[in-house]
Design an enzyme around this catalytic site. Sequence first.
Site, PDB file in Angstrom:
ATOM      1  N   HIS A 205     -26.373 -15.054 -34.489  1.00 50.35           N
ATOM      2  CA  HIS A 205     -27.380 -14.996 -35.554  1.00 50.35           C
ATOM      3  C   HIS A 205     -28.330 -13.817 -35.452  1.00 50.35           C
ATOM      4  O   HIS A 205     -29.122 -13.579 -36.346  1.00 50.35           O
ATOM      5  CB  HIS A 205     -28.195 -16.286 -35.614  1.00 50.35           C
ATOM      6  CG  HIS A 205     -29.225 -16.380 -34.523  1.00 50.35           C
ATOM      7  ND1 HIS A 205     -28.928 -16.808 -33.262  1.00 50.35           N
ATOM      8  CD2 HIS A 205     -30.540 -16.072 -34.511  1.00 50.35           C
ATOM      9  CE1 HIS A 205     -30.012 -16.758 -32.522  1.00 50.35           C
ATOM     10  NE2 HIS A 205     -31.008 -16.312 -33.246  1.00 50.35           N
TER      11      HIS A 205
HETATM   12  C1  UD1 Z   1     -35.137 -17.144 -36.079  1.00 49.30           C
HETATM   13  C2  UD1 Z   1     -35.881 -16.444 -34.954  1.00 49.30           C
HETATM   14  C3  UD1 Z   1     -34.984 -16.356 -33.720  1.00 49.30           C
HETATM   15  C4  UD1 Z   1     -34.411 -17.716 -33.362  1.00 49.30           C
HETATM   16  C5  UD1 Z   1     -33.664 -18.274 -34.572  1.00 49.30           C
HETATM   17  C6  UD1 Z   1     -33.024 -19.623 -34.332  1.00 49.30           C
HETATM   18  C7  UD1 Z   1     -37.516 -14.735 -35.643  1.00 49.30           C
HETATM   19  C8  UD1 Z   1     -37.760 -13.301 -35.763  1.00 49.30           C
HETATM   20  N1  UD1 Z   1     -36.251 -15.092 -35.308  1.00 49.30           N
HETATM   21  O1  UD1 Z   1     -34.059 -16.294 -36.489  1.00 49.30           O
HETATM   22  O2  UD1 Z   1     -35.737 -15.882 -32.634  1.00 49.30           O
HETATM   23  O3  UD1 Z   1     -33.498 -17.575 -32.277  1.00 49.30           O
HETATM   24  O4  UD1 Z   1     -34.624 -18.388 -35.649  1.00 49.30           O
HETATM   25  O5  UD1 Z   1     -32.228 -19.991 -35.415  1.00 49.30           O
HETATM   26  O6  UD1 Z   1     -38.390 -15.539 -35.839  1.00 49.30           O
HETATM   27  N2  UD1 Z   1     -32.009 -19.373 -43.416  1.00 49.30           N
HETATM   28  C9  UD1 Z   1     -31.539 -20.408 -44.171  1.00 49.30           C
HETATM   29  N3  UD1 Z   1     -31.997 -21.655 -43.901  1.00 49.30           N
HETATM   30  C10 UD1 Z   1     -32.915 -21.922 -42.930  1.00 49.30           C
HETATM   31  C11 UD1 Z   1     -33.391 -20.845 -42.170  1.00 49.30           C
HETATM   32  C12 UD1 Z   1     -32.933 -19.584 -42.408  1.00 49.30           C
HETATM   33  O7  UD1 Z   1     -30.709 -20.236 -45.045  1.00 49.30           O
HETATM   34  O8  UD1 Z   1     -33.291 -23.079 -42.754  1.00 49.30           O
HETATM   35  C13 UD1 Z   1     -31.509 -18.011 -43.672  1.00 49.30           C
HETATM   36  C14 UD1 Z   1     -32.372 -17.279 -44.644  1.00 49.30           C
HETATM   37  O9  UD1 Z   1     -31.581 -16.597 -45.538  1.00 49.30           O
HETATM   38  C15 UD1 Z   1     -33.111 -16.258 -43.801  1.00 49.30           C
HETATM   39  C16 UD1 Z   1     -32.187 -16.054 -42.632  1.00 49.30           C
HETATM   40  O10 UD1 Z   1     -31.476 -17.283 -42.480  1.00 49.30           O
HETATM   41  O11 UD1 Z   1     -33.382 -15.071 -44.470  1.00 49.30           O
HETATM   42  C17 UD1 Z   1     -32.919 -15.736 -41.383  1.00 49.30           C
HETATM   43  O12 UD1 Z   1     -33.905 -16.729 -41.086  1.00 49.30           O
HETATM   44  P1  UD1 Z   1     -35.178 -16.355 -40.158  1.00 49.30           P
HETATM   45  O13 UD1 Z   1     -35.957 -17.563 -39.885  1.00 49.30           O
HETATM   46  O14 UD1 Z   1     -35.893 -15.202 -40.724  1.00 49.30           O
HETATM   47  O15 UD1 Z   1     -34.539 -15.847 -38.811  1.00 49.30           O
HETATM   48  P2  UD1 Z   1     -33.385 -16.447 -37.913  1.00 49.30           P
HETATM   49  O16 UD1 Z   1     -32.259 -15.497 -38.011  1.00 49.30           O
HETATM   50  O17 UD1 Z   1     -33.089 -17.892 -38.164  1.00 49.30           O
END
Ligand code: UD1
Length: 367
Positions: A205
């Site tokens: 991820h």
């Molecule tokens: C975040 C954390 C990372 C952690 C990870 C666990 C930061 C910078 N990163 O990364 O340290 O290891 O969470 O999963 O805070 N999305 C969904 N549904 C959700 C959540 C996210 O569809 O419930 C998608 C969205 O399109 C979003 C993307 O995932 O843009 C990234 O989500 P984000 O929370 O920004 O970062 P993670 O990659 O999950």
Amino acid sequence: MKLMLVLGARPQIIKSAPLVREISKESEIELQIVHTGQHYDYEMSKVFFDELELPSPLINLGVGSGSHAWQTGNILIVLERVLLKWKPDVVVVPGDTNSTLAGALAAVKLHFPVAHLEAGARSYDMRMPEEVNRRLTDHCSQLLFASTENCVNNLYKEGLSKDHVFLSGDTMYDALLQHLPRALKNDALDKHALEKETYGVLTLHRPENVDDRRKLENIIRAMMKIEDLTIFFPVHPRTKKMLKVGGLWKALMRTKHFKLADPVRYHSMLCLVRNAKIVFTDSGGLQKEAFWLHTPCVTIRKTTEWVETVQMGANTLAKNEKMIIKKAREFLATRDLKETLRKLPNPFGDGQASAKIVGSLKRFVAS
Ligand code: UD1
């Protein structure tokens, strides 16, 4: 005593669960859980509250996804109001996500003391958003709870005062010990038609791996070549989106030795990692869980913050197709590897990190 716990992403829920359990034994502590809403899908958030038996958050800030500035900035703005209303004695922030940094920054600017769980973990790679979050959070925290001796030393090297640093151990290890008996009774192997020790678990991820199409293709190519193992791949929403954009999703669906799944629950993941032959991941938490469950881990990154696991030979770094295949082959060719890993010392504490942290928090507020 009023404690506010700010969390928002999947791993933070796991890290917090044993602490919440410990706090619930203390009648004089009022706990306020604030969910930033960084993770909002059912299987990325709510399911973990249910499974880890956490009380529902008092408030969900509903921030959701966006760029780093957007996500962090919005949490700051909304959380400021919540802090002013509730006036906690200490604000606890676990891990290294944007929710961690925003929680710490909102609190310290209003002069509320901050306690950081997992303080001092360092990959020394400032291109990782988590490294930026970790460093800045540590430097505005008054209580730094470090998982290992190495983390303590990292904090000292940065000039942080010994008065603020505590070697607590790792609350993820507490969680694992508390939940392993139930996890091992889990039906995850049957559910996903997997057989003990014949498969690898893959999770991806990190933006540096999945947002760059060529990099993602390179990693997937390596995994496609490891044909003698079934590859169980629970796909993070961010990764799924990128695989679909890049056209790789369809190719993976057609690849016989791949099993694609939605993100799995905590107990299922522990059970799947424990029974796997090998783990491939770019997650921080999963590297530790693989170590505690004696399953060798190939970390698909250039650096790791959990260097202890690499130094002991349980974990190895691989940054491209060639390296992933080479390192996996080395692990797979090592006889009795799981037995060897079982005998390693555990630098992450004794499973009592949460109790130590609650003790320190009580002393801090009373002083
Ligand atoms: C975040 C954390 C990372 C952690 C990870 C666990 C930061 C910078 N990163 O990364 O340290 O290891 O969470 O999963 O805070 N999305 C969904 N549904 C959700 C959540 C996210 O569809 O419930 C998608 C969205 O399109 C979003 C993307 O995932 O843009 C990234 O989500 P984000 O929370 O920004 O970062 P993670 O990659 O999950």
